[in-house]
Design a protein around this motif. Structure first.
Motif, short mmCIF file in Angstrom:
data_model
loop_
_atom_site.label_atom_id
_atom_site.label_comp_id
_atom_site.label_asym_id
_atom_site.label_seq_id
_atom_site.Cartn_x
_atom_site.Cartn_y
_atom_site.Cartn_z
N ILE A 253 -17.85 -11.25 -1.33
CA ILE A 253 -17.37 -10.57 -0.12
C ILE A 253 -16.04 -9.94 -0.47
N HIS A 254 -15.84 -8.70 -0.06
CA HIS A 254 -14.56 -8.05 -0.30
C HIS A 254 -13.93 -7.74 1.06
N ILE A 255 -12.79 -8.37 1.32
CA ILE A 255 -12.08 -8.12 2.58
C ILE A 255 -11.19 -6.89 2.39
N LEU A 256 -11.33 -5.91 3.25
CA LEU A 256 -10.58 -4.67 3.09
C LEU A 256 -9.99 -4.22 4.42
N ASN A 257 -8.98 -3.36 4.35
CA ASN A 257 -8.28 -2.94 5.56
C ASN A 257 -8.63 -1.49 5.91
N THR A 258 -9.27 -1.30 7.06
CA THR A 258 -9.64 0.05 7.51
C THR A 258 -8.39 0.93 7.66
N ASN A 259 -7.26 0.31 8.03
CA ASN A 259 -6.04 1.09 8.24
C ASN A 259 -5.26 1.33 6.95
N ASN A 260 -5.70 0.71 5.87
CA ASN A 260 -5.03 0.90 4.57
C ASN A 260 -6.08 0.70 3.47
N PRO A 261 -7.02 1.66 3.38
CA PRO A 261 -8.18 1.46 2.49
C PRO A 261 -7.80 1.33 1.02
N ASP A 262 -6.58 1.74 0.65
CA ASP A 262 -6.19 1.63 -0.76
C ASP A 262 -5.70 0.24 -1.15
N ALA A 263 -5.43 -0.60 -0.17
CA ALA A 263 -4.98 -1.97 -0.49
C ALA A 263 -6.10 -2.68 -1.24
N LYS A 264 -5.72 -3.56 -2.16
CA LYS A 264 -6.71 -4.21 -3.05
C LYS A 264 -7.63 -5.18 -2.31
N GLY A 265 -7.12 -5.80 -1.25
CA GLY A 265 -7.94 -6.73 -0.48
C GLY A 265 -8.13 -8.08 -1.16
N THR A 266 -9.05 -8.86 -0.63
CA THR A 266 -9.34 -10.19 -1.18
C THR A 266 -10.82 -10.27 -1.52
N TRP B 277 -14.63 -4.91 6.55
CA TRP B 277 -13.47 -4.07 6.85
C TRP B 277 -12.81 -4.56 8.12
N THR B 278 -11.51 -4.87 8.00
CA THR B 278 -10.81 -5.44 9.14
C THR B 278 -9.43 -4.78 9.26
N ASP B 279 -8.43 -5.49 9.78
CA ASP B 279 -7.14 -4.84 10.01
C ASP B 279 -5.99 -5.53 9.26
N VAL B 280 -6.31 -6.26 8.21
CA VAL B 280 -5.25 -6.85 7.39
C VAL B 280 -5.50 -6.48 5.92
N ASP B 281 -4.41 -6.47 5.14
CA ASP B 281 -4.54 -6.06 3.73
C ASP B 281 -5.26 -7.10 2.88
N SER B 282 -5.24 -8.35 3.32
CA SER B 282 -5.91 -9.38 2.52
C SER B 282 -5.97 -10.66 3.33
N VAL B 283 -6.59 -11.67 2.74
CA VAL B 283 -6.47 -13.02 3.29
C VAL B 283 -5.12 -13.53 2.77
N TYR B 284 -4.36 -14.17 3.61
CA TYR B 284 -3.04 -14.66 3.20
C TYR B 284 -3.09 -16.16 2.90
#
Ligand code: ASP
Length: 449
Positions: A273-286, A219-226
């Motif tokens: 590994i699932h990268i997710l956003n603590t500030n936007n937990p509904d984002a799909k992530g990477t 859990w980090t602060d971006v919606d995904s890996v870009y």
């Protein structure tokens, strides 16, 4: 589903962020193993707790009392504890631990610093465990030593002792939610050792492998890996799925969402590994997976970095000198210099290094040794280079990826110093003048995405 969740410093920077973490943990009973970083910057002007602890260690090692540095740490921890209704008893334990570490022997500077640095993660895990309990989740703090994280090697760049996995496997029988500090572990002699900076990602991966987790959430602060550094391009493509190897390649030149060593512990078990956003937990992530099933383009991502240099060696009939590469590399090894790449042709070869590996202070001596001891005809060092890399597992099966890149770079008047590609064809690196680094990345991005 058994999950290991690692929360980074920005997810734990203040009480508001920690509340989001509590909501995320509460929303899924599978989130049983919680690994934490130290609180990061609450505001841009603030420092990360780890940096404050390093400041305290440096002050003490340089003969100062470190009172001002300690005050800053204590103020941050006290504010967190206060805002989360943490007991004065726990706050007392945390402050005592930090003071004990600060007052311990400074005889071995690296050991001293490691012990202090570990206090940020330790305090954070204790606070989160109590905050979760107050929120109605039966959560317990567990130290890395009790969990079984055994390390060896240097104090600030330790490695995992494989025995850890056997010890950690016992945690599979735990029913409680465990909050474990990331970033550090314990040596066979009971000393605190830390990973390199950002190393809580590695702790989480080790725990995920030890407990056989189905998934490892970071859990980090971006919606995904870009697909490219978002500072260079507006709204870059979000990567939905990427392989461990692709991620490792992108991280090599600066994509910093995951620590490059975090894929190693889970590689054999193929834990995603699932990268997710603590500030936007509904984002799909990477999702970072061992084998990819979805390919939605030839190139997965592009990264690049400045501050490289090249030792360019040439001599007529260089290819006939048996053992010359070994001799060149022996000299570099004797001087403690590690290299990154070695493109070559018949009568010349280049050794590409990071500037920091070959500081100015070593430059003259190394060139002299190569010239005198190996009697090489020409040795010159070129600084100010950048490496720009296309990464994608699908490139191996596609004809023309490199020619397309070369054409678009040449149309942008970016001249190529070298091109590096290995047999895996999973990445191709273009060596360019450092001043074209960002421009080359942007040019390639708009070509491929
Ligand atoms: N707190 C440590 C750092 O700032 C480790 C981590 O955050 O993963 O590097």
């Amino acid at each position: 589903m058994r999950k290991v969740c690692k929360f980074g410093g920005s997810s734990l920077a203040n009480a508001g962020q920690i509340q989001k973490v509590i909501d995320i943990v509460s929303s899924d009973p599978g989130r049983q193993f919680i690994v934490v970083s130290a609180p990061g910057k609450g505001r841009p002007s603030e420092l990360k707790i780890t940096d404050l602890l390093i400041g305290l260690a440096k002050a003490r090692l340089n003969g100062f009392d470190g009172k001002r540095e300690y005050e800053l740490i204590s103020r941050r921890i006290t504010a967190l504890a206060h805002d989360l209704n943490i007991s004065t008893e726990l706050l007392g334990i945390i402050e005592e631990n930090i003071l004990n570490a600060a007052n311990s022997s400074i005889e071995n500077a690296a050991a001293y610093e490691a012990q202090l640095k570990a206090q940020g993660e330790d305090a954070c895990a204790r606070i989160l465990a109590e905050a979760l309990t107050l929120a109605g989740i039966e959560a317990h703090y567990m130290s890395p030593a009790d969990a079984g994280i055994l390390l060896y090697g240097t104090h600030d760049d330790a490695e995992i002792d494989p025995q850890s996995y056997t010890l950690l496997s016992q945690l599979r029988y735990e029913e409680r939610t465990l909050v474990i500090p990331g970033f550090y572990g314990i040596s066979q002699d009971g000393e605190v050792l830390t990973f390199s900076r950002g190393g809580s990602d590695i702790s989480g991966a080790i725990i995920a492998a030890g407990v056989d987790a189905e998934i490892y959430e970071i859990w980090t602060d971006v919606d995904s890996v870009y697909a490219v550094n978002p500072e260079l391009v507006d709204e870059p493509k979000q990567i939905k799925e990427i392989s461990y190897r692709e991620m490792r390649e992108l991280a090599y030149l600066g994509a910093s969402v995951v620590h490059p060593e975090a894929m190693l512990p889970i590689y054999n078990k193929a834990i995603p590994i699932h990268i997710l956003n603590t500030n936007n937990p509904d984002a799909k992530g990477t999702k970072i997976v061992r084998e990819r099933s979805n390919f939605d383009g030839v190139v997965t991502g592009i990264s690049g970095s400045r501050n490289f240099c090249s030792l360019n060696i040439s001599e007529y009939l260089l290819n006939r000198r048996v053992g010359i590469v070994k001799d060149i590399l022996s000299i570099l090894a004797e001087e403690g210099v590690s290299f990154e790449h070695m493109p070559s042709s018949i009568d010349s070869l280049s050794i590409i290094l990071r500037d920091e590996s070959l500081p100015k202070s070593k430059e003259e001596n190394i060139i002299r040794r190569l010239t005198d001891e190996l009697e090489l005809e020409s040795v010159e060092l070129v600084r100010g280079l950048a490496l720009v890399m296309l990464v994608g597992e699908a490139m191996a099966d596609t004809v023309g990826v490199t020619s397309r890149a070369v054409n678009c770079l040449s149309a942008a008047s970016i001249s190529l110093e070298m091109i590096i590609q290995d047999h895996s064809e999973m990445s191709v690196i273009f060596v360019v003048d450092g001043k074209f680094c960002n421009y080359a990345i942007e040019t390639l991005y708009y070509e491929y995405f």
